[in-house]
Scaffold this motif. Structure first.
Motif, PDB file in Angstrom:
ATOM      1  N   ASN A 103       5.311   3.975   2.029  1.00 21.26           N
ATOM      2  CA  ASN A 103       4.925   2.712   1.244  1.00 21.26           C
ATOM      3  C   ASN A 103       5.284   1.574   2.432  1.00 21.26           C
ATOM      4  O   ASN A 103       6.032   1.665   3.455  1.00 21.26           O
ATOM      5  N   GLY A 122       0.744  -1.202  -0.073  1.00 25.44           N
ATOM      6  CA  GLY A 122       0.023  -0.012   0.184  1.00 25.44           C
ATOM      7  C   GLY A 122       0.718   1.216  -0.067  1.00 25.44           C
ATOM      8  O   GLY A 122       2.080   1.321   0.268  1.00 25.44           O
ATOM      9  N   TRP A 129      -7.831  -2.114   2.835  1.00 25.87           N
ATOM     10  CA  TRP A 129      -9.185  -1.968   2.261  1.00 25.87           C
ATOM     11  C   TRP A 129      -9.319  -2.544   0.764  1.00 25.87           C
ATOM     12  O   TRP A 129     -10.563  -2.440   0.122  1.00 25.87           O
ATOM     13  N   HIS A 130      -8.392  -2.956   0.138  1.00 26.18           N
ATOM     14  CA  HIS A 130      -8.224  -3.447  -1.410  1.00 26.18           C
ATOM     15  C   HIS A 130      -8.765  -4.806  -1.325  1.00 26.18           C
ATOM     16  O   HIS A 130      -9.067  -5.480  -2.379  1.00 26.18           O
ATOM     17  N   GLN A 173      -4.117   1.104   5.590  1.00 30.11           N
ATOM     18  CA  GLN A 173      -5.358   1.292   5.232  1.00 30.11           C
ATOM     19  C   GLN A 173      -5.503   0.988   3.555  1.00 30.11           C
ATOM     20  O   GLN A 173      -6.528   0.101   3.218  1.00 30.11           O
ATOM     21  N   ASP A 174      -4.654   1.572   2.883  1.00 26.62           N
ATOM     22  CA  ASP A 174      -4.752   1.305   1.440  1.00 26.62           C
ATOM     23  C   ASP A 174      -4.527  -0.270   0.724  1.00 26.62           C
ATOM     24  O   ASP A 174      -5.176  -0.763   0.195  1.00 26.62           O
ATOM     25  N   ALA A 175      -3.437  -0.805   1.816  1.00 27.25           N
ATOM     26  CA  ALA A 175      -3.230  -2.230   1.391  1.00 27.25           C
ATOM     27  C   ALA A 175      -4.574  -3.164   2.036  1.00 27.25           C
ATOM     28  O   ALA A 175      -4.999  -4.081   1.229  1.00 27.25           O
ATOM     29  N   GLY A 200       0.604   5.593   1.037  1.00 29.92           N
ATOM     30  CA  GLY A 200      -0.529   6.585   1.645  1.00 29.92           C
ATOM     31  C   GLY A 200       0.485   7.818   1.796  1.00 29.92           C
ATOM     32  O   GLY A 200       1.757   7.682   1.688  1.00 29.92           O
ATOM     33  N   ARG A 244      -2.167   5.401   6.443  1.00 28.62           N
ATOM     34  CA  ARG A 244      -3.043   5.587   5.255  1.00 28.62           C
ATOM     35  C   ARG A 244      -2.584   4.639   4.266  1.00 28.62           C
ATOM     36  O   ARG A 244      -3.312   3.751   3.706  1.00 28.62           O
ATOM     37  N   ALA A 245      -1.203   4.268   4.387  1.00 33.63           N
ATOM     38  CA  ALA A 245      -0.612   3.112   3.378  1.00 33.63           C
ATOM     39  C   ALA A 245      -1.201   1.717   3.961  1.00 33.63           C
ATOM     40  O   ALA A 245      -1.686   0.993   3.169  1.00 33.63           O
TER      41      ALA A 245
END
Length: 113
Positions: free
Chosen positions: A103, A10, A33-34, A29-31, A12, A26-27
């Motif tokens: 990252n 991810g 939430w996918h 969460q990005d990883a 962020g 946020r990174a």
């Protein structure tokens, strides 16, 4: 020894606040939430049995609160490692606060698989 079964990536950012912890959260969460993976249940384990390793890359590793990053996960045994990486991108306005980009690589392992 736990066997790694899954790795997710991810990215962020913190646009203006120079907040390395928020960019890292946020990174993560990005990883996460996918996807929606019920990994532990697939192997007859409890979610709390998951060994989660988070590798974070940011330009200023000492500014990341590891506990705050780990708190994103609702379960599992979380270890957060922070190294130099990511990117600090200067803002066009030249105000001295770059956009911080983090990252992450998240690895999930289970014991006895």
């Amino acid at each position: 020894m736990p066997k790694r079964l899954l790795t997710e990536f991810g990215m962020g950012s913190s646009l203006r606040r120079l907040d390395y912890t928020q960019a890292a959260r946020r990174a993560v969460q990005d990883a996460l939430w996918h996807n929606s993976i019920n990994l532990a249940e697939l192997f007859g384990k409890d979610k709390s049995d998951m060994r989660i390793t988070v590798d974070v890359g940011v330009q200023q590793p000492d500014k990341v609160d590891r506990d705050a990053v780990a708190a994103v996960f609702p379960y599992g045994q979380v270890t957060v490692n922070v190294t130099r990486g990511g990117l600090d991108m200067p803002r066009p306005e030249g105000d001295g606060n770059p956009t911080v980009m983090a990252n992450v690589a998240i690895s999930v392992a289970l014991e006895g698989i």
